[in-house]
Design a protein around this motif. Structure first.
Motif, PDB file in Angstrom:
ATOM      1  N   GLU A  14       0.983  -1.101   0.057  1.00 17.27           N
ATOM      2  CA  GLU A  14      -0.075  -0.054  -0.065  1.00 17.27           C
ATOM      3  C   GLU A  14       0.793   1.181   0.174  1.00 17.27           C
ATOM      4  OE1 GLU A  14      -3.644   1.747   2.599  1.00 17.27           O
ATOM      5  OE2 GLU A  14      -2.429   0.315   3.515  1.00 17.27           O
ATOM      6  N   ASP A  15       1.845   1.152   0.791  1.00 14.29           N
ATOM      7  CA  ASP A  15       2.801   2.590   1.089  1.00 14.29           C
ATOM      8  C   ASP A  15       3.564   2.625  -0.292  1.00 14.29           C
ATOM      9  OD1 ASP A  15       4.384   4.274   1.971  1.00 14.29           O
ATOM     10  OD2 ASP A  15       6.133   2.919   2.209  1.00 14.29           O
ATOM     11  N   THR A  25       7.457  11.652  -0.572  1.00 17.18           N
ATOM     12  CA  THR A  25       8.150  10.456   0.166  1.00 17.18           C
ATOM     13  C   THR A  25       8.173  11.191   1.539  1.00 17.18           C
ATOM     14  OG1 THR A  25      10.215   9.122   0.523  1.00 17.18           O
ATOM     15  CG2 THR A  25      10.233  11.267  -0.346  1.00 17.18           C
ATOM     16  N   LEU A  26       8.143  10.110   2.639  1.00 16.13           N
ATOM     17  CA  LEU A  26       8.302  10.487   3.933  1.00 16.13           C
ATOM     18  C   LEU A  26       9.705  10.420   4.460  1.00 16.13           C
ATOM     19  CD1 LEU A  26       5.124   9.307   5.442  1.00 16.13           C
ATOM     20  CD2 LEU A  26       5.444  11.840   4.768  1.00 16.13           C
ATOM     21  N   ALA A  27      10.630   9.733   3.663  1.00 15.22           N
ATOM     22  CA  ALA A  27      11.912   9.541   3.989  1.00 15.22           C
ATOM     23  C   ALA A  27      12.836  10.334   3.002  1.00 15.22           C
ATOM     24  CB  ALA A  27      12.406   7.923   3.798  1.00 15.22           C
ATOM     25  N   THR A  28      14.072  10.476   3.450  1.00 11.61           N
ATOM     26  CA  THR A  28      15.123  11.204   2.548  1.00 11.61           C
ATOM     27  C   THR A  28      15.190  10.587   1.224  1.00 11.61           C
ATOM     28  OG1 THR A  28      16.252  11.965   4.523  1.00 11.61           O
ATOM     29  CG2 THR A  28      17.420  12.613   2.386  1.00 11.61           C
ATOM     30  N   PRO A  29      14.908  11.240   0.063  1.00 12.39           N
ATOM     31  CA  PRO A  29      15.080  10.599  -1.272  1.00 12.39           C
ATOM     32  C   PRO A  29      16.505  10.195  -1.751  1.00 12.39           C
ATOM     33  CG  PRO A  29      14.057  12.931  -1.525  1.00 12.39           C
ATOM     34  CD  PRO A  29      14.666  12.655  -0.117  1.00 12.39           C
ATOM     35  N   LYS A  52       4.315   6.674  15.107  1.00 21.07           N
ATOM     36  CA  LYS A  52       3.625   6.088  13.693  1.00 21.07           C
ATOM     37  C   LYS A  52       4.773   5.860  12.681  1.00 21.07           C
ATOM     38  CE  LYS A  52      -0.964   7.937  14.461  1.00 21.07           C
ATOM     39  NZ  LYS A  52      -2.109   8.826  13.781  1.00 21.07           N
ATOM     40  N   ASP A  53       4.644   4.695  11.990  1.00 19.39           N
ATOM     41  CA  ASP A  53       5.535   4.274  10.880  1.00 19.39           C
ATOM     42  C   ASP A  53       5.531   5.473   9.790  1.00 19.39           C
ATOM     43  OD1 ASP A  53       6.234   2.028  12.582  1.00 19.39           O
ATOM     44  OD2 ASP A  53       4.974   0.685  11.474  1.00 19.39           O
ATOM     45  N   LEU A  54       6.671   5.491   9.232  1.00 23.29           N
ATOM     46  CA  LEU A  54       6.693   6.634   8.162  1.00 23.29           C
ATOM     47  C   LEU A  54       6.153   5.680   6.855  1.00 23.29           C
ATOM     48  CD1 LEU A  54       9.994   8.362   8.683  1.00 23.29           C
ATOM     49  CD2 LEU A  54       7.715   9.221   8.858  1.00 23.29           C
ATOM     50  N   ARG A  55       4.991   5.315   6.870  1.00 26.31           N
ATOM     51  CA  ARG A  55       4.490   4.630   5.656  1.00 26.31           C
ATOM     52  C   ARG A  55       3.232   5.438   5.345  1.00 26.31           C
ATOM     53  NH1 ARG A  55       4.872  -1.867   7.332  1.00 26.31           N
ATOM     54  NH2 ARG A  55       6.732  -2.070   6.938  1.00 26.31           N
ATOM     55  N   LEU A  56       2.763   5.425   4.128  1.00 26.92           N
ATOM     56  CA  LEU A  56       1.577   6.042   3.672  1.00 26.92           C
ATOM     57  C   LEU A  56       0.463   4.843   3.572  1.00 26.92           C
ATOM     58  CD1 LEU A  56       2.561   8.059   0.396  1.00 26.92           C
ATOM     59  CD2 LEU A  56       2.105   8.924   2.753  1.00 26.92           C
TER      60      LEU A  56
END
Length: 943
Positions: A14-15, A25-29, A52-56
């Motif tokens: 899903e993410d 993105t929620l993490a450094t590209p 929370k987890d850094l997931r969409l």
């Protein structure tokens, strides 16, 4: 052995998919990642702080979406483009997900993507309705309306559906527009629709028939088919513009629909000129173009204009389906009509009135709306309520010139009439059936009319009367403009020909400039003429639809006097008397125009028109305006069979029951009535009108049944209408021939001046120019007067062969004899040589033919002269009678080969006249001098 790839959890899948769709993105590209991907650093920090987890996932998609749209990210896509891209990627991902084998993952991801899709659409709505909420950093869209971004998608959708003009727009993602417009409340959609309508209007406002109006028109139709779109359109401030300076042109250019109707091939004022220029593009230097090229241009214009008519018709029909919208449509049409009422004037102000292009298009559209009740049997005629003219406030019909009643009579009748309002059809049940299924009729409002209320009428009544007004201001006005344009071209060509002749005789720079200016003017005139021809004359369907409407009109008008039956009542019903005159006049004008367009009358039923004409042509008690009744004669003149062989209209004259009984009678009556029209130009007008009547009468004389009717009328009306007819026929003959012969003498003087080249060259150029113009003017006058005189003398000749009694009545015989003697004197008397012309045929001057006819009249009357009064009448004419004229005429007749029997009878008549003259002289001699007491006292004094 390879290590198996670890299975991803549903959350991971899903993410990954949501990141691909949202391009965030929620993490450094990573280095070298897609440059479109935006790193939401602040959002990531907030999510981490919440543990929370850094997931969409579906729970954070909206939050992420808001942050992406609200944040200031250099070089990021503009909000609309971004949301549309998200939706498009979501559609693509859904297709891929459909192939997943793991049902659990598939189900979870599908739900997540579908939810995201709804969010994208929802935020598109929010952004389009409130563009300032998510400001764009993109320079490419600076200053451009956000709504404009949506228009190309709609173009793409209609192109894909085959509606548009093939403009190459990219279609929207599948389902996007459906979700955008269907799954929301009206308030959120209304600003979007309003913006779209303004944008579409802007796309067509400067387009001509050769521009790409098809895409905006198809987009308009797409939007109005959406219930919210239809409601939004009629509630738009520009649906019917308001303001102190509102006029017909303002409505055309500023209303939403106006610019669509403005699309045309017809010329317009320079300020409002559309592009591409149709005349310049299709018809410049037309005289040098191949016929195939012109035909191709004609076909193109006819095709695109019919596409426009069909599209606009469908737009209006779609709106009319909605009961709560119908009233808005009728109000718009009424406003367009009322604000352009001055288009009916001879001179139209193009700045304050809508263009002919708009009104011709509106004419074509209204005729299409009328189609359901234009059936051959006129089965819906009882749905057309005459009360609409008197009581409906939507259109100002009461202010128009009526067929017979004065405005005061109409006002008085309405005041005293109590039944009209009660009889109004106010049923409201089946209008949607009428609009959707082309059946029946209903009211445009449910309440019956009562004092102070606006009356409600059947939709058929609304449509019928509005169409009649639109055609009057539109199609019929355009035909009139075309006719005047053709006349302008003819005048300019004559002037150019004169200038070129003068330039050859005495060249001058000024005259060369005048010639160049006139040639340029003629080129523009020619282009305009061909534009009219392309849109009007080359569209037989439009003309036939118009004729179908006016057939219903005349049948309906006749129903107001009790139907097709003769004779008419001596009193005219007020319902008929008060109807606008242009209802009947426009029917006649269209018939005249259509009669001159090849094949326009093919398949058209003309019997009802013929009935109408015969009924009212000779009835000033029903139609007051003699020019309108004269126009009916012009129609018959157009239909008259000419030359040998049968004609499509022969049966109208030779097998039509009303025609056989009443046509000749009414033509003779109108011939008399037209003497006094009340106009300041009546003296000259009557000759043109009588020319048309004379042509018809000459044809009808050849038809035995009509000739018998004519003879019967002459017998019954010997001292009534027939005597008046004969009187005016003789008056006209004398005047026209006298004028023609005098003008011939003047023309010969001018010819002599111009042929003396030495003297002529000495005169100033301006004087030569004026004298040359006078020469051509005299030529035209002679040609016209001589043609009319020939007709009148011809009619006297052929009728006198079988109808002699009225000519020989005591009150007529001396006038007839004086006329004939005068003509004889001119044709064979001492002055005849002064009438010789170089080319008499050019002026319709045929002295030999004229002499033959004059002599035939003498002989015909002598044959019918049972009491031998004619020779005496001939001899009593002290002005022109001379016994030698008879022998001189006989000599000419022998030389030109006239029938010997005619010559013999003519000479015999001359001998009888001579005897009568001698007897008269003997009687006077026997009586002696008149005693002084019987003389005029002045004569005695002067004696």
């Amino acid at each position: 052995m390879a290590t198996p790839k670890p299975q991803r959890s549903p959350e991971e899948v899903e993410d990954i998919i949501l990141r691909k769709i949202l391009l965030v993105t929620l993490a450094t590209p990573a280095h070298g990642a897609d440059p479109r991907i935006i790193y939401l650093e602040m959002t990531a920090a907030e999510i981490l702080s919440e543990g929370k987890d850094l997931r969409l996932n579906r729970d954070v998609v909206e939050r992420v979406l808001i942050d992406r749209l609200s944040g200031e990210f250099p070089d990021a896509e503009a909000p609309f483009a971004y949301l549309l891209g998200c939706y498009r990627r979501a559609v693509d991902e859904l297709k891929k997900v459909a192939n997943m084998k793991d049902k659990t993952v598939k189900s979870q991801v599908e739900v997540s993507i579908k939810q995201a899709k709804k969010l994208f659409v929802s935020y598109v709505r929010i952004h389009l309705g409130n563009p300032e909420m998510f400001p764009s950093n993109s320079q490419s869209l600076a200053g451009k309306s956000t709504i404009c971004s949506l228009t190309p998608l709609i173009f793409g959708a209609v192109d894909r559906n085959g509606f548009g003009g093939g403009g190459g727009s990219q279609p929207p993602p599948a389902g996007f527009l459906d979700e955008l417009f269907s799954e929301a409340d009206f308030d959120s959609l209304d600003p979007i629709f309003k913006g779209l309508y303004e944008d579409l209007r802007g796309h067509v406002i400067k387009l001509s028939a050769l521009g790409n109006f098809q895409q905006p028109l198809a987009a308009l139709l797409y939007l109005v088919k959406l219930p919210a779109g239809a409601k939004s359109l009629v509630n738009h401030p520009w649906w019917i513009p308001k303001g102190a300076y509102l006029n017909g042109r303002v409505i055309e250019m500023t209303s939403i629909l106006g610019p669509f109707f403005h699309v045309s091939a017809l010329p317009d004022h320079t300020i409002f000129k559309s592009e591409p220029d149709v005349g310049q593009h299709c018809f410049s230097e037309a005289s040098t173009r191949r016929p195939a090229d012109l035909l191709s241009s004609f076909t193109t214009i006819k095709t695109v204009m019919n596409n426009l008519y069909e599209g606009l018709s469908e737009v209006l029909l779609t709106l009319l389906k909605h009961a709560d919208i119908r009233e808005h449509v009728l109000q718009y049409l009424a406003e367009v009509i009322n604000r352009n009422a001055s288009r009916a004037h001879i001179q139209v102000d193009p700045i304050s009135c809508a263009s002919s292009g708009m009104f011709v298009s509106l004419s074509a559209v209204m005729l299409r709306l009328c189609e359901p009740f234009l059936d051959p049997h006129c089965s819906k005629i009882d749905k057309i309520d005459p009360g609409y003219v008197f009581y409906c406030n939507r259109l100002d019909l009461r202010g128009l010139t009526a067929l017979h009643a004065s405005s005061e009579e109409v006002a008085e009748w309405i005041k005293n009439d109590s039944s009209g309002k009660a009889d109004i059809n106010s049923g409201s049940g089946d209008i949607e059936n009428r609009v959707v299924q082309s059946q029946g009729a209903s009211s445009s409002g449910a309440k019956p009319a009562s004092s102070g209320d606006k009356a409600s009428y059947a939709f058929i009544s609304e449509c019928f009367f509005m169409t009649a007004r639109v055609l009057n201001l539109g199609m019929l006005k355009a035909f009139s403009d075309f006719k005047h344009l053709v006349q302008d071209i003819s005048r300019s060509e004559d002037t150019l020909s004169t200038l070129k002749a003068l330039q050859e005789q005495s060249p001058s720079p000024q005259m060369q400039m005048d010639i160049a200016r006139l040639e340029k003017e003629l080129e523009l005139y020619s282009q305009e003429k061909l534009c009219y021809e392309a849109q009007l004359l080359r569209d037989p369907t439009l003309i036939k639809q118009g004729l179908s409407f006016y057939r219903l009109m005349v049948v309906w008008l006749v129903s107001l006097v009790g139907g097709f039956k003769m004779p008419l009542s001596s009193t005219c019903p007020m319902e008929f008397s008060s109807m606008p005159e242009h209802f009947a006049e426009d029917a006649m004008e269209l018939l005249i125009f259509a009669s001159r367009v090849p094949k326009a009358l093919d398949g058209v039923i003309l019997d009802d028109f013929m009935n109408f004409i015969i009924m009212f042509m000779g009835s000033p008690t029903h139609i007051r305006n003699p020019y309108l009744r004269a126009k009916m004669v012009e129609v018959l003149n157009c239909w008259m069979p000419r030359g040998s062989g049968s004609s499509a209209t022969t049966s109208l004259f030779e097998g039509h029951q009303l025609a056989l009984k009443y046509l000749v009678r009414n033509l003779l009556k109108l011939y008399v009535d037209i003497e006094f029209t009340g106009s300041h130009t009546q003296f000259y007008d009557k000759f043109n009108i009588r020319h048309n009547i004379a042509e018809l009468l000459e044809y009808l004389w050849q038809v035995p049944s009509h000739r018998n009717a004519w003879r019967q009328i002459a017998k019954e009306e010997e001292k009534g209408v027939y005597l008046n007819f004969l009187n005016f026929l003789i008056n006209d003959s004398i005047y026209l021939l006298d004028e023609s012969l005098n003008k011939i003498l003047e023309l010969k003087e001018l010819e002599a001046e111009m042929s003396n080249t030495v003297e002529w060259e000495r005169r100033p150029a301006q004087e030569r120019q004026e004298r040359t113009r006078l020469f051509h003017s005299q030529e035209n006058i002679i040609r016209i007067d001589m043609k009319l005189a020939n007709e009148d003398v011809s009619m006297l000749a052929f009728t006198s062969e079988q109808i002699t009694v009225p000519f020989l009545l005591p009150e007529m015989v001396e006038r007839v004899a004086s006329m004939l003697n005068y003509f004889l004197l001119q044709l064979v008397g001492p002055q005849r040589k002064s009438l010789t012309l170089k080319d008499p045929e050019k002026y319709e001057f045929r002295p030999k033919q004229l002499l033959k006819q004059i002599v035939q009249i003498y002989v015909h009357l002598a044959r019918g002269d049972k009491e031998n009064i004619f020779p005496t009448a001939i001899s009593k004419d002290g002005r022109s009678y001379n016994e030698q004229l008879f022998s001189a005429a006989a000599d000419v007749l022998r030389r030109i080969g006239e029938d010997g029997r005619i010559i013999h009878e003519f000479v015999e008549l001359g001998a009888k006249a001579k005897v009568a003259a001698i007897e008269e002289m003997d009687s006077e001699a026997a009586l002696g001098e008149v005693p002084d007491e019987f003389l005029d006292p002045i004569q005695v004094i002067l004696g």
